[in-house]
Enzyme design. Sequence first.
Site, PDB file in Angstrom:
ATOM      1  N   GLU A  82       0.853  -1.186   0.000  1.00  0.00           N
ATOM      2  CA  GLU A  82       0.000   0.000   0.000  1.00  0.00           C
ATOM      3  C   GLU A  82       0.887   1.234   0.000  1.00  0.00           C
ATOM      4  OE1 GLU A  82      -2.150   0.578   3.827  1.00  0.00           O
ATOM      5  OE2 GLU A  82      -1.568  -1.504   4.178  1.00  0.00           O
ATOM      6  N   CYS A 114      -3.468  -3.927   4.217  1.00  0.00           N
ATOM      7  CA  CYS A 114      -2.520  -4.940   4.710  1.00  0.00           C
ATOM      8  C   CYS A 114      -2.829  -6.347   4.217  1.00  0.00           C
ATOM      9  CB  CYS A 114      -2.501  -4.959   6.236  1.00  0.00           C
ATOM     10  SG  CYS A 114      -2.041  -3.394   6.940  1.00  0.00           S
ATOM     11  N   HIS A 245      -2.474 -10.699  12.117  1.00  0.00           N
ATOM     12  CA  HIS A 245      -1.962  -9.438  11.577  1.00  0.00           C
ATOM     13  C   HIS A 245      -1.633  -8.528  12.770  1.00  0.00           C
ATOM     14  CE1 HIS A 245      -1.495  -5.715   9.488  1.00  0.00           C
ATOM     15  NE2 HIS A 245      -2.571  -5.183  10.037  1.00  0.00           N
TER      16      HIS A 245
HETATM   17  P1  HMG Z   1      -4.953   5.807  21.271  1.00  0.00           P
HETATM   18  O1  HMG Z   1      -6.226   6.564  21.311  1.00  0.00           O
HETATM   19  O2  HMG Z   1      -3.726   6.581  21.238  1.00  0.00           O
HETATM   20  O3  HMG Z   1      -4.732   4.858  22.488  1.00  0.00           O
HETATM   21  O4  HMG Z   1      -5.098   4.845  19.995  1.00  0.00           O
HETATM   22  P2  HMG Z   1      -5.763   4.348  23.628  1.00  0.00           P
HETATM   23  O5  HMG Z   1      -6.158   5.490  24.467  1.00  0.00           O
HETATM   24  O6  HMG Z   1      -6.830   3.492  22.992  1.00  0.00           O
HETATM   25  O7  HMG Z   1      -4.744   3.450  24.431  1.00  0.00           O
HETATM   26  C1  HMG Z   1      -4.183   2.324  23.857  1.00  0.00           C
HETATM   27  C2  HMG Z   1      -4.006   1.300  24.985  1.00  0.00           C
HETATM   28  O8  HMG Z   1      -3.013   1.781  25.889  1.00  0.00           O
HETATM   29  C3  HMG Z   1      -5.270   1.078  25.820  1.00  0.00           C
HETATM   30  O9  HMG Z   1      -5.306  -0.301  26.135  1.00  0.00           O
HETATM   31  C4  HMG Z   1      -5.009   1.887  27.067  1.00  0.00           C
HETATM   32  O10 HMG Z   1      -5.704   1.416  28.214  1.00  0.00           O
HETATM   33  C5  HMG Z   1      -3.510   1.704  27.223  1.00  0.00           C
HETATM   34  P3  HMG Z   1      -6.581  -1.189  25.665  1.00  0.00           P
HETATM   35  O11 HMG Z   1      -7.759  -0.560  26.289  1.00  0.00           O
HETATM   36  O12 HMG Z   1      -6.638  -1.049  24.153  1.00  0.00           O
HETATM   37  O13 HMG Z   1      -6.283  -2.569  26.122  1.00  0.00           O
HETATM   38  N1  HMG Z   1      -2.865   2.767  28.022  1.00  0.00           N
HETATM   39  C6  HMG Z   1      -1.861   2.518  28.886  1.00  0.00           C
HETATM   40  N2  HMG Z   1      -1.258   1.368  29.257  1.00  0.00           N
HETATM   41  C7  HMG Z   1      -0.243   1.461  30.188  1.00  0.00           C
HETATM   42  N3  HMG Z   1       0.157   2.641  30.729  1.00  0.00           N
HETATM   43  C8  HMG Z   1      -0.432   3.800  30.386  1.00  0.00           C
HETATM   44  C9  HMG Z   1      -1.492   3.773  29.412  1.00  0.00           C
HETATM   45  N4  HMG Z   1      -2.278   4.712  28.856  1.00  0.00           N
HETATM   46  C10 HMG Z   1      -3.111   4.077  27.999  1.00  0.00           C
HETATM   47  N5  HMG Z   1      -0.025   4.951  30.934  1.00  0.00           N
HETATM   48  C11 HMG Z   1      -4.727   3.211  18.364  1.00  0.00           C
HETATM   49  C12 HMG Z   1      -4.572   3.561  19.829  1.00  0.00           C
HETATM   50  C13 HMG Z   1      -4.221   1.798  18.109  1.00  0.00           C
HETATM   51  C14 HMG Z   1      -6.206   3.286  17.955  1.00  0.00           C
HETATM   52  C15 HMG Z   1      -3.893   4.239  17.532  1.00  0.00           C
HETATM   53  O14 HMG Z   1      -2.523   4.044  17.790  1.00  0.00           O
HETATM   54  C16 HMG Z   1      -4.135   4.142  16.042  1.00  0.00           C
HETATM   55  O15 HMG Z   1      -5.027   4.783  15.492  1.00  0.00           O
HETATM   56  N6  HMG Z   1      -3.285   3.342  15.299  1.00  0.00           N
HETATM   57  C17 HMG Z   1      -3.432   3.152  13.850  1.00  0.00           C
HETATM   58  C18 HMG Z   1      -4.578   2.235  13.486  1.00  0.00           C
HETATM   59  C19 HMG Z   1      -4.360   0.801  13.900  1.00  0.00           C
HETATM   60  O16 HMG Z   1      -3.251   0.359  14.137  1.00  0.00           O
HETATM   61  N7  HMG Z   1      -5.449   0.031  13.914  1.00  0.00           N
HETATM   62  C20 HMG Z   1      -5.364  -1.392  14.222  1.00  0.00           C
HETATM   63  C21 HMG Z   1      -6.517  -2.192  13.614  1.00  0.00           C
HETATM   64  S1  HMG Z   1      -6.740  -1.857  11.870  1.00  0.00           S
HETATM   65  C22 HMG Z   1      -5.391  -2.679  11.124  1.00  0.00           C
HETATM   66  O17 HMG Z   1      -4.736  -3.452  11.737  1.00  0.00           O
HETATM   67  C23 HMG Z   1      -5.100  -2.321   9.700  1.00  0.00           C
HETATM   68  C24 HMG Z   1      -3.851  -1.512   9.514  1.00  0.00           C
HETATM   69  O18 HMG Z   1      -2.715  -2.328   9.716  1.00  0.00           O
HETATM   70  C25 HMG Z   1      -3.826  -0.872   8.130  1.00  0.00           C
HETATM   71  C26 HMG Z   1      -4.035  -1.739   6.912  1.00  0.00           C
HETATM   72  O19 HMG Z   1      -4.799  -2.687   6.874  1.00  0.00           O
HETATM   73  O20 HMG Z   1      -3.459  -1.348   5.904  1.00  0.00           O
HETATM   74  C27 HMG Z   1      -3.738  -0.353  10.493  1.00  0.00           C
END
Ligand code: HMG
Length: 412
Positions: A82, A114, A245
Amino acid sequence: MTIPGIQAIGIAVPQFTLPLTALAEARGVDPAKYTEGLGTHRMSVAGPDDDAVTLAVRAARQSFALGNIDPSTIGLLIVGTETGVDHSKPVAAFVHGLLGLSWNCRSFETKHACFAATAGLQNALDWIRAGSARGKKALVIGTDIARYGLGSPGEPTQGAGAVAMVVSEEQPLVTFEDSIVGSFTRDVADFWRPLDSTEAIVDGQKSVDCYLHALAGAFREYQRVSREVRGGTARTADFAAMAYHVPYGKIALKAHRHLRSYETENATSSRDLARLRNDEESLVAYEERVAPGLVLPRQIGNIYTGALYLALASTLLMSQRDLEGARLGLFSYGSGSCAEFFDCTVCEMAQGYARQANWTAMLDRQTVIDVPEYERLVRARDERAALRDVVPLAGEGPAFLGSRDRYRHYEG
Ligand code: HMG
């Protein structure tokens, strides 16, 4: 009946790596959010000499060297990406040229976020099963540079790298029997990259929900097909290991829990139900069967199309169990979305091959950079336009030199 498999795997990462603790500090975030909350420790960062082509070529060359593959035997080249470099000319064409493959080779690029490398792999497996290969091998590569905006929630889930797989019916590392595949497609707006944008647009929480929804949908279909072909109900407990993945390490835990609760809701016997409700057993199963597949992804980050196959390589390298003859469950997800759940069987040489490949040593050789250097490299990639006079080759393979007359040039 011919049973095709992956005969060789090669992995390439760029020269640079950024510890996520340094990124957290620069962004004013608790480092534990990245290392524990997301479960990723470092992300590979591409420099201006790297793009989807250079990473793909390096991964392919490694697979040829490790698997003792004669490049002239490749009759099909599919590159899933991609991070395309041209609207018309596929990454595969540049890769074909740099690898010096035979002119009598079919080559093309696949795209579905992906999922694209899995589309390529399934295509290559069917090409061999159908008898169209006539003794030739396929080379399937997933190659990408993940990119979100600086300071955005997606930023710590970047990464860069490529995984190359030689697919054939000879001396396999893993085989794909019975063509049992559970496919799942749903048109969703969770993650995309408009044609004029270098950065992905993502609705992060929605993308996680879509991933988990697709996982259950693909697994349900896998169970249906498996019931038809093999009889009985396929269960996660049937797999000695599972590779998902991996956009970030923690998602594998979410995925594993999600599949277990899907199985609990659909359990047909009280014994199954009791076993699935046992949280301790679930955690042991996760540590034994899923965690080995996260070791490399946690150190590299999201490499998009190659991510599942990086998890597979990591499983072969890091699993403490003797996996010979064992069945592994594989889950591929591409945003937008398309997903597949399928399985493979591990062959005798696989774990020895992974140990010989020693991919962790490759990661140890990366140059650790700080946040200002990471931001400089991102800008330098954007600014790389004119063809350079001097070519500082890193020594490990081709470099992207820039464009002349709007045509991309490579060396090495
Ligand atoms: P965010 O809003 O920054 O993070 O987004 P959050 O607030 O959801 O926190 C993440 C986790 O950290 C949570 O744990 C928190 O509790 C924890 P969970 O509830 O998920 O178990 N947390 C802490 N832990 C320890 N100490 C602390 C602390 N604070 C919070 N102090 C998000 C996270 C992954 C959504 C963001 O990084 C993002 O948008 N990433 C890009 C999209 C992505 O990776 N999506 C995955 C699924 S889609 C996919 O896999 C396809 C993809 O590869 C693309 C393709 O297909 O081409 C992306």
